[in-house]
Design a protein around this motif. Structure first.
Motif, PDB file in Angstrom:
ATOM      1  N   GLU A 190       0.757  -1.308   0.013  1.00 45.89           N
ATOM      2  CA  GLU A 190       0.014   0.019  -0.065  1.00 45.89           C
ATOM      3  C   GLU A 190       0.952   1.350  -0.143  1.00 45.89           C
ATOM      4  N   LYS A 191       2.058   1.447   0.798  1.00 48.24           N
ATOM      5  CA  LYS A 191       2.719   2.761   0.446  1.00 48.24           C
ATOM      6  C   LYS A 191       3.492   2.654  -0.777  1.00 48.24           C
ATOM      7  N   ALA A 192       3.576   1.642  -1.602  1.00 43.68           N
ATOM      8  CA  ALA A 192       4.089   1.829  -2.879  1.00 43.68           C
ATOM      9  C   ALA A 192       3.063   2.731  -3.446  1.00 43.68           C
ATOM     10  N   ASN A 193       1.741   2.133  -3.516  1.00 39.69           N
ATOM     11  CA  ASN A 193       0.886   2.914  -4.233  1.00 39.69           C
ATOM     12  C   ASN A 193       0.496   4.276  -3.681  1.00 39.69           C
TER      13      ASN A 193
ATOM     14  N   ALA B 136      -5.795   1.265   9.048  1.00 31.76           N
ATOM     15  CA  ALA B 136      -6.000   1.135   7.629  1.00 31.76           C
ATOM     16  C   ALA B 136      -5.749  -0.166   7.100  1.00 31.76           C
ATOM     17  N   ILE B 137      -4.572  -0.693   7.283  1.00 30.67           N
ATOM     18  CA  ILE B 137      -4.117  -2.028   7.021  1.00 30.67           C
ATOM     19  C   ILE B 137      -5.204  -2.991   7.547  1.00 30.67           C
ATOM     20  N   ILE B 138      -5.346  -3.168   8.776  1.00 28.51           N
ATOM     21  CA  ILE B 138      -6.315  -4.148   9.461  1.00 28.51           C
ATOM     22  C   ILE B 138      -7.739  -4.370   8.650  1.00 28.51           C
ATOM     23  N   GLU B 139      -8.468  -2.879   8.638  1.00 29.75           N
ATOM     24  CA  GLU B 139      -9.654  -2.869   8.253  1.00 29.75           C
ATOM     25  C   GLU B 139      -9.788  -3.318   6.510  1.00 29.75           C
ATOM     26  N   LYS B 140      -8.780  -3.436   6.014  1.00 32.75           N
ATOM     27  CA  LYS B 140      -8.656  -3.787   4.471  1.00 32.75           C
ATOM     28  C   LYS B 140      -8.461  -5.150   4.320  1.00 32.75           C
ATOM     29  N   TYR B 141      -7.352  -5.706   5.310  1.00 34.45           N
ATOM     30  CA  TYR B 141      -6.672  -7.081   4.928  1.00 34.45           C
ATOM     31  C   TYR B 141      -6.859  -7.914   6.065  1.00 34.45           C
ATOM     32  N   GLY B 142      -7.475  -7.603   7.325  1.00 28.61           N
ATOM     33  CA  GLY B 142      -7.369  -8.425   8.447  1.00 28.61           C
ATOM     34  C   GLY B 142      -6.390  -8.953   9.216  1.00 28.61           C
ATOM     35  N   VAL B 143      -6.310  -9.699   9.997  1.00 28.22           N
ATOM     36  CA  VAL B 143      -4.951 -10.138  10.430  1.00 28.22           C
ATOM     37  C   VAL B 143      -4.958 -11.836  10.457  1.00 28.22           C
ATOM     38  N   VAL B 144      -3.804 -12.443  10.656  1.00 26.38           N
ATOM     39  CA  VAL B 144      -3.690 -13.826  10.751  1.00 26.38           C
ATOM     40  C   VAL B 144      -2.621 -14.198  11.852  1.00 26.38           C
TER      41      VAL B 144
ATOM     42  N   TYR C  41      -5.530  17.302  14.571  1.00 25.87           N
ATOM     43  CA  TYR C  41      -4.711  17.591  13.510  1.00 25.87           C
ATOM     44  C   TYR C  41      -4.367  16.275  12.653  1.00 25.87           C
ATOM     45  N   GLY C  42      -4.175  16.672  11.194  1.00 28.66           N
ATOM     46  CA  GLY C  42      -3.790  15.678  10.128  1.00 28.66           C
ATOM     47  C   GLY C  42      -2.466  16.102   9.591  1.00 28.66           C
ATOM     48  N   VAL C  43      -1.806  15.127   8.903  1.00 31.02           N
ATOM     49  CA  VAL C  43      -0.566  15.571   8.292  1.00 31.02           C
ATOM     50  C   VAL C  43      -0.710  15.419   6.666  1.00 31.02           C
ATOM     51  N   GLU C  44      -0.404  16.268   6.170  1.00 30.40           N
ATOM     52  CA  GLU C  44      -0.467  16.122   4.420  1.00 30.40           C
ATOM     53  C   GLU C  44       0.738  14.955   4.394  1.00 30.40           C
ATOM     54  N   MET C  45       0.070  14.146   3.052  1.00 31.68           N
ATOM     55  CA  MET C  45       0.937  13.286   2.374  1.00 31.68           C
ATOM     56  C   MET C  45       1.439  12.185   3.440  1.00 31.68           C
ATOM     57  N   LEU C  46       0.676  12.212   4.684  1.00 30.39           N
ATOM     58  CA  LEU C  46       1.051  11.079   5.790  1.00 30.39           C
ATOM     59  C   LEU C  46       0.050   9.832   5.569  1.00 30.39           C
ATOM     60  N   GLY C  47       0.247   8.630   5.275  1.00 26.04           N
ATOM     61  CA  GLY C  47      -0.696   7.497   5.130  1.00 26.04           C
ATOM     62  C   GLY C  47       0.069   6.351   4.684  1.00 26.04           C
ATOM     63  N   ASN C  48      -0.787   5.351   4.307  1.00 27.76           N
ATOM     64  CA  ASN C  48      -0.364   4.106   3.452  1.00 27.76           C
ATOM     65  C   ASN C  48      -1.442   3.581   2.719  1.00 27.76           C
ATOM     66  N   VAL C  49      -2.603   3.655   3.100  1.00 25.86           N
ATOM     67  CA  VAL C  49      -3.681   3.010   2.172  1.00 25.86           C
ATOM     68  C   VAL C  49      -4.425   4.236   1.633  1.00 25.86           C
TER      69      VAL C  49
ATOM     70  N   ARG D  59      -8.128   4.592   6.333  1.00 26.19           N
ATOM     71  CA  ARG D  59      -8.120   5.500   7.555  1.00 26.19           C
ATOM     72  C   ARG D  59      -7.068   6.823   7.329  1.00 26.19           C
ATOM     73  N   ALA D  60      -7.368   7.941   7.515  1.00 31.02           N
ATOM     74  CA  ALA D  60      -6.694   8.965   7.613  1.00 31.02           C
ATOM     75  C   ALA D  60      -5.896   8.815   9.083  1.00 31.02           C
ATOM     76  N   VAL D  61      -4.562   9.761   9.107  1.00 31.13           N
ATOM     77  CA  VAL D  61      -3.867   9.899  10.390  1.00 31.13           C
ATOM     78  C   VAL D  61      -4.530  11.102  10.924  1.00 31.13           C
ATOM     79  N   ARG D  62      -5.124  11.019  12.357  1.00 23.53           N
ATOM     80  CA  ARG D  62      -5.755  12.201  13.002  1.00 23.53           C
ATOM     81  C   ARG D  62      -5.556  12.245  14.352  1.00 23.53           C
ATOM     82  N   HIS D  63      -5.078  13.279  14.809  1.00 25.90           N
ATOM     83  CA  HIS D  63      -4.622  13.472  16.236  1.00 25.90           C
ATOM     84  C   HIS D  63      -5.364  14.340  16.796  1.00 25.90           C
ATOM     85  N   LEU D  64      -5.684  14.139  18.301  1.00 22.40           N
ATOM     86  CA  LEU D  64      -6.179  15.054  19.017  1.00 22.40           C
ATOM     87  C   LEU D  64      -5.076  15.394  20.127  1.00 22.40           C
ATOM     88  N   ASN D  65      -4.819  16.718  20.176  1.00 20.50           N
ATOM     89  CA  ASN D  65      -3.712  17.357  20.967  1.00 20.50           C
ATOM     90  C   ASN D  65      -4.306  17.934  22.407  1.00 20.50           C
ATOM     91  N   VAL D  66      -3.841  17.187  23.581  1.00 20.60           N
ATOM     92  CA  VAL D  66      -4.057  17.531  24.875  1.00 20.60           C
ATOM     93  C   VAL D  66      -2.953  17.826  25.603  1.00 20.60           C
TER      94      VAL D  66
END
Length: 445
Positions: A107-110, A148-156, A278-286, A290-297
């Protein structure tokens, strides 16, 4: 105006060093024992004994070996803790980190190809393109990327898709894959510059992805589509699941609603006001995942949330800067475990915000909180399950002082149910502010 260093200055510096009593002794000690060995303060161990008022039984630690998969190990370990208790699995049981590694690489390649296409009209020396090409992909990641990986591909289970040479020691894989991705970036940018159609570019990208898949399949092994899973539980009762998919396995054996888990950060820099997302531009894999999203406290709230989840019997994924003030052998993450400032009589103090702003610190490693010691209502130290095997720390477990957590811990993942109503509302309704790709909160553990 800048001036060069003169020979007279150097002579004065040398004389100053030689004239100070004790420098010869310090020099001999550091030359023979190194900086950290000489600056080690044994009191840090005495003050941070591995005894905790809340202490979850999570079993044996795992070992990521020569790879940067700590974020995967930490995430799968938090899930393994629940599976182990619910299904009475053995201490040796693990979910396959190599399986999620395969799909993350693919997914990171794509994701890289898509970003190259989006930035094709920018010059090679633009900061965004240079950022992409500096590291097309790497082993590291963040919690939301694992989701994002688990939601698409599960686990084994690991027994179904075991470790390979390349998953346990990933350097050769990464060098080869990044060469391939940069090679393909040339082709994609040239096609776009030549005025190729969207369909032509899509065909070429599909050919590239086929080559990536083949490379990963031959390097890591072909990931299972369906499999059989058999085991004996701790009572020696035999169980057998036949012809199950990775997604079905996740639903039956893990069953977490991953939408209920929230990334909480503590970033005390002026550009990130607290109680916002906060999100981060161009940060992700799939792509499309799911997008990366942080709550700052603030840090007090940060720790309260971790304690709530531990008190409820569930371990906590967390991310830190695993460089400063640690002792691997003793398993200590303690401010003052090394006293370099006292050893050399130099001021090394920086605030957490200053370290982030000036490039001194960022998240580099993910682990699992499995305990905390509460004294008079306040946390004093935390139990940490690492993924460096049993030969470091206390059979792989570390003790983190509360003061160290304040300074070098940046992220935890907790269930929404532990958030106060105001923070839950912010997370669920606020549009995240998008940070630059190179922001320290986009660092990959």
């Amino acid at each position: 105006m800048s001036k060069e260093i003169s020979l007279e200055q150097i002579a004065n510096f040398k004389n100053n060093v030689e004239s100070q009593p004790g420098n010869a002794i310090i020099r001999r000690a550091v030359v023979n024992n190194g900086i950290y060995g000489t600056a080690l303060d044994k009191k840090a161990s005495v003050d941070n004994t591995p005894v905790f008022s809340i202490d979850l039984d999570t079993g044996k630690v795992a070992n990521q070996k020569q790879s940067g998969r700590c974020w995967m190990f930490a995430a799968l370990n938090t899930m393994r803790h629940d599976i182990k208790d619910m299904f009475k699995l053995s201490e040796e049981f693990q979910l396959s980190q190599s399986y999620t590694f395969f799909w993350d690489k693919f997914e990171k390649a794509n994701y890289f190809y898509e970003n190259i296409i989006k930035t094709a009209d920018e010059a090679l020396d633009s900061r965004k393109v240079a950022f992409l090409l500096a590291t097309p992909q790497q082993d590291g990641g963040q919690w939301d990327m694992m989701v994002a990986i688990i939601e698409k591909y599960g686990v084994v289970p690991q027994a179904v898709y075991p470790e390979s040479q390349a998953s346990s020691a990933s350097h050769e894989l990464n060098v080869t894959l990044n060469l391939k991705l940069r090679h393909d970036a040339v082709i994609l940018r040239d096609l776009i510059a030549a005025g190729s159609t969207i369909d032509q570019i899509a065909v070429k990208k599909n050919e590239m992805l086929q080559e990536i898949y083949r490379f990963l399949s031959l390097t890591l092994g072909e990931p299972p589509v369906k499999f059989d899973f058999e085991y004996r539980d701790q009572n020696q009762v035999y169980h057998h699941e036949r012809d199950i998919t990775p997604q079905e396995y996740y639903q039956k054996f893990v069953g977490w609603d991953l939408n209920e888990y929230v990334s909480i950060i503590n970033a005390p820099t002026t550009d990130k006001p607290y109680n916002h997302t906060y999100g981060v531009e161009m940060l992700g894999n799939v792509v499309g995942g799911r997008a990366v999203r942080h709550l700052n406290v603030e840090m007090d709230e940060f720790k309260k949330l971790a304690i709530k989840q531990l008190s409820a019997g569930q371990s906590v994924w967390f991310g830190v800067d695993m460089g400063p003030q640690i002792d691997r052998n003793q398993g200590l993450m303690v401010r003052g475990v090394h006293r370099e400032d006292e050893l050399f009589n130099i001021d090394l103090a920086m605030s957490k915000a200053q370290r982030l702003d000036y490039g001194q610190s960022l998240m580099t490693h993910a682990m699992v909180l499995t305990g905390v010691d509460i004294v008079d209502g306040q946390p004093t130290k935390w139990k940490v399950e690492n993924s460096w095997g049993e030969k470091v720390g206390k059979k792989g477990y570390f003790t983190m002082s509360d003061a160290w957590m304040d300074e070098f811990c940046y992220q935890i993942v907790v269930k929404k149910e532990f958030l106060p109503d105001n923070l839950k509302a912010v997370y669920e309704t606020e549009t995240a502010t998008l940070l630059k790709p190179w922001d320290p909160m986009g660092a990959l553990a």
